[in-house]
Scaffold this active site. Structure first.
Site, short mmCIF file in Angstrom:
data_model
loop_
_atom_site.label_atom_id
_atom_site.label_comp_id
_atom_site.label_asym_id
_atom_site.label_seq_id
_atom_site.Cartn_x
_atom_site.Cartn_y
_atom_site.Cartn_z
N ARG A 118 0.86 -1.18 0.00
CA ARG A 118 0.00 0.00 0.00
C ARG A 118 0.90 1.23 0.00
NH1 ARG A 118 -3.64 -2.79 -1.19
NH2 ARG A 118 -5.66 -3.05 -0.16
N HIS A 157 -1.98 -0.43 -9.95
CA HIS A 157 -2.52 -1.27 -8.86
C HIS A 157 -3.21 -2.52 -9.43
CE1 HIS A 157 -4.39 -1.33 -4.55
NE2 HIS A 157 -4.08 -2.55 -4.98
N GLU A 191 -4.47 7.24 -5.40
CA GLU A 191 -4.68 6.56 -6.68
C GLU A 191 -6.18 6.50 -7.01
OE1 GLU A 191 -2.78 2.82 -5.38
OE2 GLU A 191 -4.77 1.89 -5.45
C1 8YV Z 1 -7.42 -4.83 -4.89
C2 8YV Z 1 -5.65 -5.20 -3.28
O1 8YV Z 1 -8.36 -5.22 -4.00
O2 8YV Z 1 -5.67 -7.39 -2.39
C3 8YV Z 1 -5.55 -6.19 -2.17
O3 8YV Z 1 -5.35 -5.76 -1.04
O4 8YV Z 1 -5.29 -4.10 -3.14
C4 8YV Z 1 -6.17 -5.59 -4.61
O5 8YV Z 1 -6.30 -6.94 -4.82
C5 8YV Z 1 -7.80 -4.97 -6.29
O6 8YV Z 1 -7.30 -3.89 -6.95
C6 8YV Z 1 -9.26 -5.11 -6.54
O7 8YV Z 1 -9.92 -3.92 -6.32
#
Ligand code: 8YV
Length: 315
Positions: free
Chosen positions: A234, A281, A263
């Site tokens: 993150r 992402h 983002e």
């Molecule tokens: C997002 C993610 O959820 O697993 C995570 O923590 O950040 C990603 O898999 C993905 O971009 C779907 O919205």
């Protein structure tokens, strides 16, 4: 029996939307022109929220749903969910661990290889005629045999390390404590020292208030002008201002980033840099993994409404 009413925070692929609509009475938050109005109207009926990792659910949304019982997150990271607000009301939270681990690790390693060998610039070199006009592409830095640091040796960090071993990298890691399953890697407690020892530093920590800006100026400068920072976790784990400044001044060699503050509207200073690889992402973004994530979101919702144990609870 009536379909349980749920709030869907962001869009899902069609292959998830159809079964979700079939099983639940879905209120689409992301399609509402007036989101506050939608929450005021349907909030009291909502029993569950289906959201995505990066979208989460904030306190305002949770409070607008006084009968909320569950938040099912499509993603392993649940840092965007206000956990304190959930704890106060006994609201359960689930995520989608394991099914995405290998794809996230793959993308992290691919980003390192791509950036270290200058593959995007090399592609342009071929397409724009530089190869015929200017000759050989400038030489880049080797990956194999160099030193990698993994900051956060959880499921994803471990899979990154496993892949790096295949490239003959020497691997060290930092975590809150040494891991019994990592006896063939060196444990370096201090992230600054880990960065100092590394050519490539992978950030694979689950984000929380405790890890916010754990990669700050000191870590970045310890990685140094020859070092590369790879973030597949993150944005909040990195002090982005310090990172930009170090990339702009050459205090940090390069970066490969899949996540950004604010983002998808990233800081435009990133766009002016040629020493950073920018990705949208999508580390978990394969058809296979996203299908498994969608299934797990529904499995958690279904189990909850059937009064069965949640498959992947975090709270
Ligand atoms: C997002 C993610 O959820 O697993 C995570 O923590 O950040 C990603 O898999 C993905 O971009 C779907 O919205």
């Amino acid at each position: 029996m009536d379909k349980p009413p749920i709030l869907q925070v962001g869009p899902y692929p069609q292959w998830d939307q159809e079964p979700l609509d079939a099983a639940f009475q879905v209120h689409r938050y992301f399609e509402a022109a007036d989101k506050a109005e939608l929450l005021a109207e349907v909030g009291p009926a909502i029993k569950a929220i289906a959201t995505r990792g990066e979208l989460g659910a904030n306190r305002g949304m949770i409070e607008a749903c006084p009968n909320l019982e569950l938040i099912s997150v499509y993603g392993v990271g649940f840092d965007a969910v206000d956990l304190q607000a959930c704890r106060e009301r006994g609201i359960r939270v689930t995520n989608t661990p394991d099914v995405l681990t290998n794809d996230v690790a793959d993308l992290g390693v691919a980003m390192m290889l791509c950036q270290s060998r200058g593959m995007l610039g090399a592609e342009t070199w071929v397409r724009d005629g530089s190869w015929t006009e200017k000759g050989l592409y400038p030489l880049k830095r080797r990956v194999w045999g160099r030193r990698a640091g993994v900051l956060g040796l959880g499921r994803i960090g471990f899979e990154v390390a496993k892949r790096l071993k295949g490239f003959d990298l020497q691997i060290a890691y930092s975590d809150v404590e040494a891991k019994p399953y990592a006896s063939d890697m060196s444990f370096v407690a201090d992230p600054v020292e880990l960065a100092r020892q590394s050519n490539f530093l992978f950030v694979t920590l689950a984000a929380s208030a405790a890890t916010r800006h754990i990669v700050g100026r000191q870590v970045i400068e310890a990685l140094g002008p020859e070092g590369m920072l790879i973030n597949i976790s993150r944005a909040s784990n990195i002090d982005e201002e310090a990172l930009l400044e170090a990339l702009e001044t050459g205090k940090l060699g390069s970066a490969a980033l899949d996540v950004f503050e604010g983002e998808p509207k990233l800081n435009p200073r990133f766009l002016a840099l040629d020493n950073v690889l920018l990705q949208p992402h999508h580390a978990s973004g394969t058809i296979e993994t996203r299908k498994a994530m969608g299934q797990l979101v529904r499995d958690n919702l279904t189990a909850h409404f059937a009064g069965q144990p949640l498959p992947t609870p975090v709270l």
